[in-house]
Design a protein around this motif. Sequence first.
Motif, short mmCIF file in Angstrom:
data_model
loop_
_atom_site.label_atom_id
_atom_site.label_comp_id
_atom_site.label_asym_id
_atom_site.label_seq_id
_atom_site.Cartn_x
_atom_site.Cartn_y
_atom_site.Cartn_z
N VAL A 88 24.41 9.36 4.37
CA VAL A 88 23.76 9.56 3.17
C VAL A 88 23.52 11.04 2.89
CG1 VAL A 88 21.55 9.30 2.19
CG2 VAL A 88 22.41 7.45 3.40
N GLN A 89 23.90 11.38 1.62
CA GLN A 89 24.04 12.70 1.45
C GLN A 89 22.49 13.23 1.02
OE1 GLN A 89 26.58 14.34 -1.87
NE2 GLN A 89 27.93 12.50 -1.60
N PRO A 90 21.81 14.26 1.71
CA PRO A 90 20.37 14.55 1.54
C PRO A 90 20.03 14.73 0.19
CG PRO A 90 21.49 15.93 3.22
CD PRO A 90 22.71 14.96 2.75
N LYS A 91 21.07 15.01 -0.64
CA LYS A 91 20.60 15.19 -2.27
C LYS A 91 19.94 13.82 -2.61
CE LYS A 91 24.98 14.50 -4.52
NZ LYS A 91 26.04 15.21 -5.57
N SER A 92 20.23 12.69 -2.04
CA SER A 92 19.78 11.52 -2.31
C SER A 92 18.16 11.34 -2.37
CB SER A 92 20.14 10.21 -1.40
OG SER A 92 21.61 10.09 -1.24
N ALA A 93 17.62 11.98 -1.20
CA ALA A 93 16.12 12.03 -1.11
C ALA A 93 15.74 12.83 -2.09
CB ALA A 93 15.67 12.75 0.26
N ASP A 94 16.50 13.90 -2.54
CA ASP A 94 15.66 14.56 -3.98
C ASP A 94 16.13 13.93 -5.14
OD1 ASP A 94 15.42 17.04 -2.41
OD2 ASP A 94 17.50 17.52 -2.45
N TYR A 95 17.04 13.25 -5.37
CA TYR A 95 17.03 12.05 -6.63
C TYR A 95 15.90 11.25 -6.49
CZ TYR A 95 18.96 8.79 -9.71
OH TYR A 95 19.10 7.72 -10.68
N GLN A 142 14.26 12.26 4.81
CA GLN A 142 15.79 12.37 5.13
C GLN A 142 16.14 13.45 6.06
OE1 GLN A 142 18.33 10.93 3.06
NE2 GLN A 142 19.47 11.93 4.67
N THR A 143 17.11 13.25 6.98
CA THR A 143 17.67 14.15 7.79
C THR A 143 18.81 15.07 7.00
OG1 THR A 143 19.32 12.42 8.80
CG2 THR A 143 17.38 12.60 10.01
N LEU A 144 18.68 16.20 7.20
CA LEU A 144 19.71 17.18 6.70
C LEU A 144 20.99 17.01 7.21
CD1 LEU A 144 17.43 20.16 6.05
CD2 LEU A 144 17.94 18.31 4.43
N ASP A 145 21.29 16.65 8.37
CA ASP A 145 22.50 16.35 9.08
C ASP A 145 23.14 14.90 9.02
OD1 ASP A 145 20.87 15.26 10.83
OD2 ASP A 145 21.67 16.19 12.57
N GLU A 190 0.80 -1.20 0.01
CA GLU A 190 0.14 -0.09 0.05
C GLU A 190 0.82 1.38 0.06
OE1 GLU A 190 -3.01 1.94 3.10
OE2 GLU A 190 -3.72 0.21 2.05
N LYS A 191 2.08 1.42 0.71
CA LYS A 191 2.78 2.51 0.78
C LYS A 191 4.14 2.03 1.22
CE LYS A 191 1.24 6.47 2.44
NZ LYS A 191 1.33 7.29 1.52
N LEU A 192 5.26 2.61 0.64
CA LEU A 192 6.54 2.42 0.89
C LEU A 192 7.03 3.62 1.58
CD1 LEU A 192 8.25 1.26 -2.31
CD2 LEU A 192 7.42 -0.10 -0.49
N VAL A 193 7.87 3.25 2.74
CA VAL A 193 8.34 4.51 3.47
C VAL A 193 10.01 4.45 3.42
CG1 VAL A 193 8.69 5.72 5.54
CG2 VAL A 193 6.48 4.61 4.88
N LEU A 194 10.61 5.46 2.99
CA LEU A 194 12.04 5.24 2.83
C LEU A 194 12.68 6.26 3.64
CD1 LEU A 194 12.04 5.14 -1.23
CD2 LEU A 194 11.82 3.41 0.25
N ILE A 195 13.69 5.78 4.60
CA ILE A 195 14.10 6.54 5.50
C ILE A 195 15.82 6.41 5.38
CG2 ILE A 195 14.54 6.88 8.12
CD1 ILE A 195 12.03 5.14 8.52
#
Length: 220
Positions: free
Chosen positions: A173-180, A166-169, A97-102
């Motif tokens: 994992v570089q936060p730009k991963s979430a944007d990608y 995504q945590t910014l600190d 039903e839903k994926l959650v990516l942390i």
Amino acid sequence: MNDVIGVLILHGFAGSRQDIMPLHEYFDQRGYRVSSPVLSGHERARKDLAQSRYTDWIREATDAARDLKNRCDRLIVAGFSMGGLIAVHIGLEEPVEKLVLINTPVYYWNIRRIAWNLAKDFKAYSKEYFIAGTDKPLPALLEFQKILGKTKPLFARVPCPVLIMQTLDDDTVQPKSADYIYSRIQSEKSLVKLERGGHYVLRTDVAPDVCLGIQTAIDK
């Protein structure tokens, strides 16, 4: 009668269930049916991790998803770090039903954040980074690279809604991963960025915010 919601929670590369246990306990205490499997080679000796393969991790997690789906009406799959990559594979194979990516990696080792941490407390962080860089066997690191490479083209094919957190600190994992990931997902999607919490956000005081954010997304 309320339907039964199953939540499958996947830990990260070279990690353990302790890294995601606050999320497991949060949903367990609220009546969800929760499963957090141990992936092959994890929570064991270093040599066991060296002998594991990324295909084993995907197969084991998929088997756990199928087992949980047989015991519930709706299935949510949440993956922390590499667990998020594995969650994508499950989402393509099973009725999720839903994926959650942390804090899911595409680009890793946030050098700027590492430098900032070292400047703040060199003694503490230098030891932490030395351990992080030497405790993972090379064969396992190569398997991580393989699953990352295999997963990147799949984001665009995910059919179900996706919540990306995504945590910014995050220094791993570089936060730009979430944007990608957000830019590639074609299905319904949402992106939540947290100012702090580091990579192991579920083991910090930010964990309650993460858990509540996930529950809110599930209950929509």
